[in-house]
Design a protein around this motif. Structure first.
Motif, PDB file in Angstrom:
ATOM      1  N   THR A 152       0.625  -1.818   8.810  1.00 21.26           N
ATOM      2  CA  THR A 152      -0.570  -1.584   7.696  1.00 21.26           C
ATOM      3  C   THR A 152      -1.104  -2.034   6.686  1.00 21.26           C
ATOM      4  N   SER A 176       1.971  -9.424   2.994  1.00 19.40           N
ATOM      5  CA  SER A 176       2.193  -8.338   3.184  1.00 19.40           C
ATOM      6  C   SER A 176       3.759  -8.083   3.282  1.00 19.40           C
ATOM      7  N   ALA A 224       6.237  -0.781   8.809  1.00 21.30           N
ATOM      8  CA  ALA A 224       5.871   0.419   8.881  1.00 21.30           C
ATOM      9  C   ALA A 224       4.315   0.012   7.544  1.00 21.30           C
ATOM     10  N   ILE A 279      -2.853  -5.193   8.520  1.00 22.49           N
ATOM     11  CA  ILE A 279      -3.981  -4.841   8.898  1.00 22.49           C
ATOM     12  C   ILE A 279      -4.982  -4.921   7.620  1.00 22.49           C
TER      13      ILE A 279
END
Length: 283
Positions: free
Chosen positions: A161, A180, A157, A164
């Motif tokens: 996130t 990320s 998760a 994005i």
């Protein structure tokens, strides 16, 4: 016992299925955000990272699993600590391998030095992945399937996130993909430490490391064989046809991976802790 097996299988299976299904949903998004060539660069670098992880870890984690249930608590803690130290060494080695010759390696792989920073980033990402692997394995060995799945889903998760934010909002491109992942691994590592610290004792022991390596090293042959059969074709495609072909092939292969998602991966996650603890109690 049967109820425990089913519970662990379903826990691992549900967690893995949730991650993989979301991963499927990301494929069209990735293909929209990245060109096939950029997607191929990511796939190629992940294949190389996988190979380097196999070599630097030398099967130590497998050795830990084999010995974990056959020793008392004190020795068990030392085994975990020595495994973590070995992985730390592998993390440092990975960072050096990708960072020192970053631009020449980028030119060799992609015909341009443009991805030198990406390779340096990949080395740090690999290091964080290695350091996170030990506490997650430890949770599996302690049969804490719920915590393992929670941290795995949290990593996914957080990674999603951050992707994005970094790729869509900040337009970090290929670098954002690895940035990320790096940040998500650091987050999980920090959260995992309070859960596993009582199972670890950092007392370097050469004899233990030697024993761990002796047990785990033979399994590298099988792991390298699997890597060769399932992943090395990306490097061949990259050499002969370029990164765009690798990107298209990698996306299609991910979609075709349904059997692993539903059956194989959940089975592998729970089988080693279950079988080895059962064998230790009954032999």
């Amino acid at each position: 016992m049967f109820k425990s097996i089913i519970k662990q299988y379903l826990t691992y299976g549900a967690g893995n299925l949730a991650q993989q299904l979301l991963g499927f949903l990301l494929i069209p998004i990735y293909l929209r955000l990245f060109t096939p060539a950029e997607f191929g660069i990511i796939a190629t670098l992940l294949v190389i990272q996988t190979l380097l992880i196999l070599i630097t870890t030398s099967g130590i984690n497998n050795g830990l699993m084999m010995l974990y249930y056959d020793v008392d608590t004190r020795v068990r803690k030392q085994l975990v600590g020595n495994t973590w130290l070995w992985y730390l060494g592998g993390a440092v080695l990975g960072i050096l391998i990708f960072s020192v010759p970053a631009k020449p390696l980028s030119s060799l792989l992609f015909g341009s030095a443009e991805y030198g920073y990406t390779l340096q980033l990949l080395g740090i990402y690999m290091g964080a992945t290695l350091l996170t692997e030990v506490p997650l394995t430890l949770l599996r060995m302690e049969k804490q399937a719920g915590r393992y799945v929670f941290l795995s889903l949290l990593r996914f998760a957080a990674d999603l996130t951050l992707k994005i934010v970094l790729i869509v909002s900040l337009e970090r491109g290929v670098n954002g993909f690895f940035e990320s992942g790096l940040l998500a691994n650091i987050l999980v590592l920090v959260l995992a430490l309070p859960l596993v610290y009582r199972y670890v004792s950092f007392k370097p022991n050469y004899q233990q490391l030697k024993k761990l390596a002796r047990l785990g090293a033979p399994l590298i042959i099988g792991a390298l064989a699997v890597w060769t059969l399932s992943l090395s074709d990306r490097l061949i495609l990259n050499y002969f046809h370029g990164t765009a072909f690798v990107g298209i092939y990698g996306a299609a292969n991910t979609v075709a991976n349904l059997f692993n998602i539903l059956l194989y991966t959940p089975f592998v996650l729970f089988w080693n802790p279950f079988f080895l603890s059962y064998a230790s109690d009954n032999v």
